[in-house]
Scaffold this motif. Structure first.
Motif, PDB file in Angstrom:
ATOM      1  N   LEU A 323      53.520 -13.377  22.555  1.00  0.00           N
ATOM      2  CA  LEU A 323      53.774 -13.682  23.963  1.00  0.00           C
ATOM      3  C   LEU A 323      53.612 -12.422  24.813  1.00  0.00           C
ATOM      4  CD1 LEU A 323      54.782 -15.781  26.051  1.00  0.00           C
ATOM      5  CD2 LEU A 323      57.104 -15.173  25.425  1.00  0.00           C
ATOM      6  N   LEU A 324      54.175 -11.326  24.329  1.00  0.00           N
ATOM      7  CA  LEU A 324      54.136 -10.073  25.092  1.00  0.00           C
ATOM      8  C   LEU A 324      52.729  -9.481  25.117  1.00  0.00           C
ATOM      9  CD1 LEU A 324      56.284  -8.294  26.539  1.00  0.00           C
ATOM     10  CD2 LEU A 324      56.242  -6.831  24.536  1.00  0.00           C
ATOM     11  N   ASP A 325      52.014  -9.548  23.984  1.00  0.00           N
ATOM     12  CA  ASP A 325      50.707  -8.885  23.873  1.00  0.00           C
ATOM     13  C   ASP A 325      49.566  -9.721  24.434  1.00  0.00           C
ATOM     14  OD1 ASP A 325      52.044  -6.860  22.604  1.00  0.00           O
ATOM     15  OD2 ASP A 325      51.558  -7.537  20.579  1.00  0.00           O
ATOM     16  N   LEU A 330      47.680 -11.522  30.879  1.00  0.00           N
ATOM     17  CA  LEU A 330      46.992 -12.511  31.728  1.00  0.00           C
ATOM     18  C   LEU A 330      47.875 -12.904  32.904  1.00  0.00           C
ATOM     19  CD1 LEU A 330      44.832 -14.645  32.432  1.00  0.00           C
ATOM     20  CD2 LEU A 330      45.995 -16.191  30.814  1.00  0.00           C
ATOM     21  N   ILE A 331      49.155 -13.168  32.625  1.00  0.00           N
ATOM     22  CA  ILE A 331      50.074 -13.628  33.672  1.00  0.00           C
ATOM     23  C   ILE A 331      50.228 -12.567  34.770  1.00  0.00           C
ATOM     24  CG2 ILE A 331      52.480 -14.269  34.133  1.00  0.00           C
ATOM     25  CD1 ILE A 331      52.470 -15.624  31.343  1.00  0.00           C
ATOM     26  N   ARG A 332      50.179 -11.298  34.401  1.00  0.00           N
ATOM     27  CA  ARG A 332      50.267 -10.237  35.427  1.00  0.00           C
ATOM     28  C   ARG A 332      49.096 -10.338  36.411  1.00  0.00           C
ATOM     29  NH1 ARG A 332      54.419  -6.998  34.846  1.00  0.00           N
ATOM     30  NH2 ARG A 332      55.261  -6.436  32.794  1.00  0.00           N
ATOM     31  N   PRO A 338      54.711  -8.014  41.373  1.00  0.00           N
ATOM     32  CA  PRO A 338      55.092  -7.383  40.101  1.00  0.00           C
ATOM     33  C   PRO A 338      56.400  -7.961  39.561  1.00  0.00           C
ATOM     34  CG  PRO A 338      55.567  -5.916  41.918  1.00  0.00           C
ATOM     35  CD  PRO A 338      54.867  -7.101  42.506  1.00  0.00           C
ATOM     36  N   PHE A 339      56.556  -7.889  38.251  1.00  0.00           N
ATOM     37  CA  PHE A 339      57.807  -8.299  37.612  1.00  0.00           C
ATOM     38  C   PHE A 339      58.022  -7.416  36.381  1.00  0.00           C
ATOM     39  CE2 PHE A 339      54.328 -10.913  36.064  1.00  0.00           C
ATOM     40  CZ  PHE A 339      54.463 -10.876  34.671  1.00  0.00           C
ATOM     41  N   ARG A 340      59.291  -7.279  36.008  1.00  0.00           N
ATOM     42  CA  ARG A 340      59.649  -6.427  34.864  1.00  0.00           C
ATOM     43  C   ARG A 340      59.944  -7.308  33.656  1.00  0.00           C
ATOM     44  NH1 ARG A 340      64.267  -3.817  38.514  1.00  0.00           N
ATOM     45  NH2 ARG A 340      64.585  -6.066  38.588  1.00  0.00           N
ATOM     46  N   ILE A 341      59.360  -6.936  32.527  1.00  0.00           N
ATOM     47  CA  ILE A 341      59.528  -7.748  31.324  1.00  0.00           C
ATOM     48  C   ILE A 341      59.884  -6.836  30.158  1.00  0.00           C
ATOM     49  CG2 ILE A 341      57.112  -7.709  30.527  1.00  0.00           C
ATOM     50  CD1 ILE A 341      57.646 -10.903  30.303  1.00  0.00           C
ATOM     51  N   ALA A 342      60.729  -7.310  29.281  1.00  0.00           N
ATOM     52  CA  ALA A 342      61.147  -6.513  28.120  1.00  0.00           C
ATOM     53  C   ALA A 342      61.303  -7.415  26.917  1.00  0.00           C
ATOM     54  CB  ALA A 342      62.465  -5.788  28.411  1.00  0.00           C
ATOM     55  N   LEU A 343      61.199  -6.804  25.744  1.00  0.00           N
ATOM     56  CA  LEU A 343      61.358  -7.520  24.479  1.00  0.00           C
ATOM     57  C   LEU A 343      62.528  -6.901  23.732  1.00  0.00           C
ATOM     58  CD1 LEU A 343      58.486  -8.493  22.095  1.00  0.00           C
ATOM     59  CD2 LEU A 343      60.415  -7.237  21.191  1.00  0.00           C
ATOM     60  N   LEU A 344      63.391  -7.736  23.179  1.00  0.00           N
ATOM     61  CA  LEU A 344      64.541  -7.222  22.445  1.00  0.00           C
ATOM     62  C   LEU A 344      64.744  -8.021  21.162  1.00  0.00           C
ATOM     63  CD1 LEU A 344      66.845  -5.127  22.502  1.00  0.00           C
ATOM     64  CD2 LEU A 344      68.276  -6.848  23.619  1.00  0.00           C
ATOM     65  N   LYS A 345      64.880  -7.271  20.054  1.00  0.00           N
ATOM     66  CA  LYS A 345      65.133  -7.869  18.741  1.00  0.00           C
ATOM     67  C   LYS A 345      66.392  -7.248  18.168  1.00  0.00           C
ATOM     68  CE  LYS A 345      60.119  -8.048  17.931  1.00  0.00           C
ATOM     69  NZ  LYS A 345      59.016  -7.713  17.003  1.00  0.00           N
ATOM     70  N   GLY A 346      66.743  -7.675  16.961  1.00  0.00           N
ATOM     71  CA  GLY A 346      67.893  -7.097  16.282  1.00  0.00           C
ATOM     72  C   GLY A 346      67.632  -5.653  15.871  1.00  0.00           C
ATOM     73  N   LYS A 347      68.712  -4.898  15.658  1.00  0.00           N
ATOM     74  CA  LYS A 347      68.598  -3.467  15.351  1.00  0.00           C
ATOM     75  C   LYS A 347      67.766  -3.199  14.105  1.00  0.00           C
ATOM     76  CE  LYS A 347      72.297  -0.845  16.070  1.00  0.00           C
ATOM     77  NZ  LYS A 347      73.688  -0.353  16.006  1.00  0.00           N
ATOM     78  N   GLN A 348      67.721  -4.182  13.186  1.00  0.00           N
ATOM     79  CA  GLN A 348      66.996  -3.970  11.929  1.00  0.00           C
ATOM     80  C   GLN A 348      65.492  -3.871  12.120  1.00  0.00           C
ATOM     81  OE1 GLN A 348      68.512  -6.731  12.858  1.00  0.00           O
ATOM     82  NE2 GLN A 348      67.350  -8.562  12.303  1.00  0.00           N
ATOM     83  N   HIS A 349      65.001  -4.200  13.325  1.00  0.00           N
ATOM     84  CA  HIS A 349      63.553  -4.121  13.585  1.00  0.00           C
ATOM     85  C   HIS A 349      63.119  -2.735  14.069  1.00  0.00           C
ATOM     86  CE1 HIS A 349      62.655  -8.438  13.194  1.00  0.00           C
ATOM     87  NE2 HIS A 349      63.872  -8.608  13.663  1.00  0.00           N
ATOM     88  N   ASP A 390      57.612  -4.265  13.479  1.00  0.00           N
ATOM     89  CA  ASP A 390      56.708  -5.419  13.434  1.00  0.00           C
ATOM     90  C   ASP A 390      55.316  -5.077  13.969  1.00  0.00           C
ATOM     91  OD1 ASP A 390      58.650  -7.030  12.330  1.00  0.00           O
ATOM     92  OD2 ASP A 390      59.384  -7.728  14.265  1.00  0.00           O
ATOM     93  N   GLU A 391      55.155  -3.898  14.565  1.00  0.00           N
ATOM     94  CA  GLU A 391      53.834  -3.490  15.049  1.00  0.00           C
ATOM     95  C   GLU A 391      52.883  -3.167  13.907  1.00  0.00           C
ATOM     96  OE1 GLU A 391      55.189  -1.431  19.301  1.00  0.00           O
ATOM     97  OE2 GLU A 391      54.611  -0.162  17.606  1.00  0.00           O
ATOM     98  N   ILE A 392      53.425  -2.866  12.718  1.00  0.00           N
ATOM     99  CA  ILE A 392      52.560  -2.466  11.604  1.00  0.00           C
ATOM    100  C   ILE A 392      52.818  -3.339  10.382  1.00  0.00           C
ATOM    101  CG2 ILE A 392      52.369  -0.096  12.427  1.00  0.00           C
ATOM    102  CD1 ILE A 392      54.355   0.785  10.350  1.00  0.00           C
ATOM    103  N   GLN A 393      51.867  -3.315   9.452  1.00  0.00           N
ATOM    104  CA  GLN A 393      51.966  -4.117   8.237  1.00  0.00           C
ATOM    105  C   GLN A 393      52.317  -3.208   7.062  1.00  0.00           C
ATOM    106  OE1 GLN A 393      48.746  -7.062   7.632  1.00  0.00           O
ATOM    107  NE2 GLN A 393      47.903  -6.305   9.551  1.00  0.00           N
TER     108      GLN A 393
END
Length: 934
Positions: A323-325, A330-332, A338-349, A390-393
């Protein structure tokens, strides 16, 4: 030799020289002074027939090699080229191993060249690459690759790749090179000299890269705070949508092939209406609606106009990143402010720089996967803005290592302000606080709902995508899970006073700790706790096996499942189990008490304090779960069960508990506390009704909007639903006869479609039987047969393999019913072996069923049927992913036509032509339909 590299690629008759496979083509490219200076190529006569599979892959035929020289005639030329050089190849162990086997077989000396594997080096230097296959890497790095699987072309592409890797190596900071140098001895490639050159070049130079900063001896990408102010939209919502969706709008400007979908705007308006009226909403958006854009536009408008944060939750972290990438850029372009967007996951990520820096002290126990993981992370840190793994394999064991160096291992209570701001997790949390739109995942959302203290920044409105997963995800978070391996891992991470684990290292060389720490007492309690853990899990394993002997109907999903209610387990063995569980909790409490005095010490640094608190918390968590599962009085509001791997280790036991009904919990803890929650998915209704979903989620009918957005696809012309009326009756007949009929239908349909089939099973046992039967009956040289749980690889790997080979058949169960997108000509038929009803003896289903019966309700109508219909819709939806897709859905289970409830399935999918006839008639019709539409 200092700058001479010989890049080699071989084409062979198979994967194993030990099994008699031979080389059929050699391609060699020579690099000197970073320039390609020579090449060599030849066919070789293998003195055997080339398998059709290899011919199909490489294009090399028996005629091509018929008059070619034999290996022994060219061996001297090949070894001469390799003299005084590095040997470079993409998966060098394969090429060097094959070559050495052939050399040895013909009396030549084996190669002793230093080697460089471009697969390994690519994994290290391009950790964010989507794949490490040569063709995919070439595309990723814009290297032309016109003739894959031909030796000389592959060697040229590998040479270009190697030069790109060398250039990347030269661009790395000194600190990164120095750490790689220390790890080099654990890698497969001989990188010592390459790294040493780079290290010497940088040792006395001044670091000038302004994009890099040094933290704890690690080179990391410098973090910059980009302040973006949101702008209040000076327009009505209708005018806002007009400027995007309508003629001349931004959609047409930025998407040349855009065709307006009325359902997409309808969905946007429904979402906005729910926000404005402070209602919740259930919106089913069928495939092709474009639901992500449809809900994102009103979400952004609402968040900006009301100046209040809005949360978007996806089912998985992969969908979150997608969704973020993919969608947000496209939506921008589409949104005029303009709008501010952020992604947040659990600390283990998120990685902890402190923990990772500590881990780089070379551990003799590190295996190859861990060394490779450390090397990949070193490069990634110079490139990542987020620190999100999660950015890398990573390799499989790399994820186990990452757990130890993630932010979950940090305590934040006594962090200095500088350490706090350098934490990737804290930075992500800070961005989330400032965001207009916060993207998270169902697991983290549910953790926040269940937790006593807030993890997500405050919000009143949210959109839950893939909402059919919300109930099951929430149930896991309200419940408990524990298994033997995790308990032993928690204990082993602490360890005894004399070993190399955490406690032994902490006490080493610190006599002041030994004076206050009762080492003998600790070791005695520690050993007792480990033995008691082993004993109680072994006893549970045997207990379930005994129950299985008495009750053959116990649910078996690859594991045997046994539902228990402590108050109803009357045997002496169960009494012994509860006594052992009690004893284990005593031993674990003793361990916490023994560690407690260490918390008072002022000599620990923050990292040591973090680990001490983390270990104590982990042990307490085991105590809490054991007490909850075995020692707490039953309330009748939850289901508890045990799963064992019947043919696994004698302590391979998994313990679970979940609430029987999530409706009151979600209603009280979530829906009543929020102004407006939008739940959307492609599968929320049964026969166009949302009733069962409302009941399951605990949504009252008064303040809920509903909408069913139909697909823009032309299903009647794109899909045929075909159901045979002559299959054996699986319920009352021989199950093997049904498996045989399914397998024969797969073969018949494969001949019509040229493979390109996804076969969905509800049982792994049936999948396995079908696979081995198909292996016997299919021409394996013509078709590639891939099976979940049998063919190696993850779901995404199996999907890629399926798409790579022209005539593929993929057998899947469980996770393959949804989330697998195979658009276009790669998929022409989805075959559904059985209607996807949950086994009636599955512990959770059984408990929910009993609960409904006690309330005088019908568990089949309210539980089994809706679940099966939703699952069926998901399976059906695998076939058509675009307006150009076409194909057949073949349902082997005649209950869809015969049973009184069958119409619920057909009425819950798009209206398509249905054929209910003999298998032979269906195959003839299918063949004609494909030929007429080619």
């Amino acid at each position: 030799m200092d700058n001479r590299y010989v890049v080699m690629d071989l084409e062979t008759t198979g994967h194993s020289p030990a099994n008699g496979d031979k080389i059929i083509e050699v391609g060699i490219v020579v690099i000197e002074g970073d320039v390609i200076s020579d090449e060599f190529s030849t066919f070789l006569n293998p003195d055997m027939s080339i398998p059709p599979f290899i011919t199909n892959l490489t294009g090399i035929t028996d005629r091509d090699v018929e008059h070619a020289p034999f290996f022994q005639n060219k061996a001297s030329d090949i070894t001469a080229l390799l003299s005084s050089s590095w040997l470079v190849a993409h998966n060098v162990t394969f090429d060097s191993g094959f070559l050495n086997e052939e050399l040895a077989n013909h009396g030549f000396s084996c190669l002793q060249n230093p080697i460089i594997d471009t697969v390994e080096l690519s994994r290290i230097l391009y950790p964010e690459a989507p794949s490490y296959k040569l063709a995919q890497l070439a595309a990723y790095l814009d290297i032309g690759h016109d003739d894959p699987h031909r030796a000389l072309m592959d060697a040229y592409v590998t040479a270009e790749l190697f030069l790109a890797l060398k250039n990347k190596l030269q661009s790395l900071p000194y600190e990164t090179i120095a750490h790689l140098f220390e790890l080099e001895k654990g890698l497969h490639s001989d990188l010592y000299q390459l790294l040493d050159w780079q290290k010497q070049k940088r040792m006395f130079s001044i670091h000038e890269d302004k994009a890099i900063e040094i933290n704890r001896g690690l080179a990391i990408k410098k973090q910059t705070n980009v302040k973006q102010e949101a702008m209040h939209p000076d327009m009505s919502f209708g005018f806002f949508l007009d400027g995007i969706y309508e003629t001349g709008g931004s959609m047409q400007q930025h998407m040349p092939h855009y065709e307006k979908r009325s359902g997409q705007r309808d969905m946007s308006e429904t979402v906005y209406d729910a926000f404005q009226s402070h209602h919740h909403a259930l919106i089913e958006a069928q495939t092709g609606t474009g639901k992500t854009l449809a809900y994102m536009l009103p979400a952004i408008y609402e968040a900006i106009s009301q100046r209040k944060r809005l949360v978007i939750s996806t089912y998985t972290t992969q969908l979150q990143s997608q969704l973020l990438d993919d969608e947000i850029p496209l939506i921008r372009h589409l949104v005029p402010f303009p709008f501010r967007i952020a992604l947040l996951k659990g600390k283990q990520h998120y990685i902890s720089l402190e923990k990772f820096a500590q881990s780089l002290v070379m551990d003799q126990g590190d295996n190859y996967d861990i060394i490779l993981t450390k090397a990949m992370i070193l490069i990634w840190l110079t490139e990542t803005d987020t620190g999100d793994i999660d950015e890398i394999q990573l390799p499989s064991n790399g994820y186990l290592f990452f757990k130890k160096v993630s932010s979950a291992m940090e305590e934040t209570t006594h962090r200095s302000s500088q350490e706090f701001t350098r934490s990737y997790y804290q930075r992500a949390h800070q961005k989330a606080q400032q965001a207009d739109i916060l993207i998270t995942n169902h697991a983290f959302l549910c953790t926040d709902i269940v937790n006593k203290y807030q993890l997500l920044p405050a919000y009143n409105k949210a959109i839950i995508d893939e909402a059919h997963h919300l109930e099951e995800t929430a149930a896991k978070h309200y419940g408990a899970a524990l298994d033997y391996v995790s308990v032993q891992n928690i204990l082993n991470q602490v360890g005894e006073t004399s070993d190399h684990s955490w406690l032994g290292q902490l006490l080493k060389g610190r006599p002041e700790l030994w004076d206050m720490f009762a080492a003998e007492y600790w070791d005695d309690m520690f050993i007792k706790a480990k033995h008691e853990t082993d004993d109680v899990f072994r006893m549970l394993f045997q207990y379930v096996l005994d129950r299985r002997q008495k009750d053959k109907s116990l649910s078996d999903i690859g594991r045997v499942q046994y539902r228990f209610e402590s108050e109803n387990e009357r045997s002496d063995k169960w009494t012994a189990i509860t006594e052992m569980a009690t004893r284990l909790t005593y031993y674990l409490r003793d361990l916490i008490h023994a560690l407690s005095p260490l918390t008072q010490l002022k000599t620990f640094d923050s990292g040591e304090d973090d680990e001490l608190n983390k270990h104590m918390d982990d042990i307490q968590m085991v105590i809490d779960k054991m007490e909850h599962l075995f020692l707490t009085a039953e309330t009748g509001q939850e289901v508890k069960w045990i799963e064992i791997e019947a043919y696994g280790a004698k302590n391979a036991v998994y313990l679970y508990s979940e609430p029987v009904s999530m409706a009151p919990l979600l209603n009280n803890d979530f829906f009543q506390k929020k102004e407006s929650i939008i739940l959307t998915s492609a599968t929320l209704t049964m026969k166009d009704s949302f009733n069962f979903m409302q009941q399951r989620l605990g949504l009252s009918t008064e303040n809920v909007l509903t909408a069913n957005i139909k697909s823009p696809f032309s299903y009647p012309s794109q899909v045929q639903l075909m159901i045979p009326n002559d299959f054996p009756d699986i319920k009352h007949g021989n199950p093997d006869d049904f498996v045989e009929a399914v397998s024969e239908a797969v073969i018949s349909m494969a001949h019509i479609t040229g493979g390109r089939m996804l076969v969905l099973f509800t049982s792994y046992d049936m999948l396995k039987k079908s696979y081995y039967l198909l292996k016997e009956l299919l021409d394996v040289h013509e078709y590639m047969l891939i099976a979940q749980g049998i063919s190696s690889g993850s779901r995404s790997r199996l999907k890629k393999n399926f798409q790579t080979f022209e005539k593929s058949i993929l057998l899947g169960t469980s996770s393959f019913w949804e989330g697998v997108d195979i658009p276009g000509d790669d998929l022409s038929c989805v075959m559904i072996a059985r209607l996807p009803f949950q086994p009636p003896n599955h512990p959770v289903y059984e408990a929910k069923s009993n609960h409904l019966k006690q309330e005088g309700r019908n568990p089949f109508v309210e539980l089994a049927l809706p679940d099966a219909v939703i699952r069926f819709k998901q399976g059906f939806g695998r076939l058509i992913r675009s307006a150009e897709d076409r194909g057949i859905v073949f349902v082997c289970d005649a209950r869809i036509k015969k049973a009184r409830y069958g119409h619920y399935f057909t009425a819950s999918i798009p209206d398509v032509p249905v054929t209910y006839d003999s298998t032979q008639t269906i195959m003839e019709k299918a063949d004609e339909w494909f030929r007429n539409h080619d």
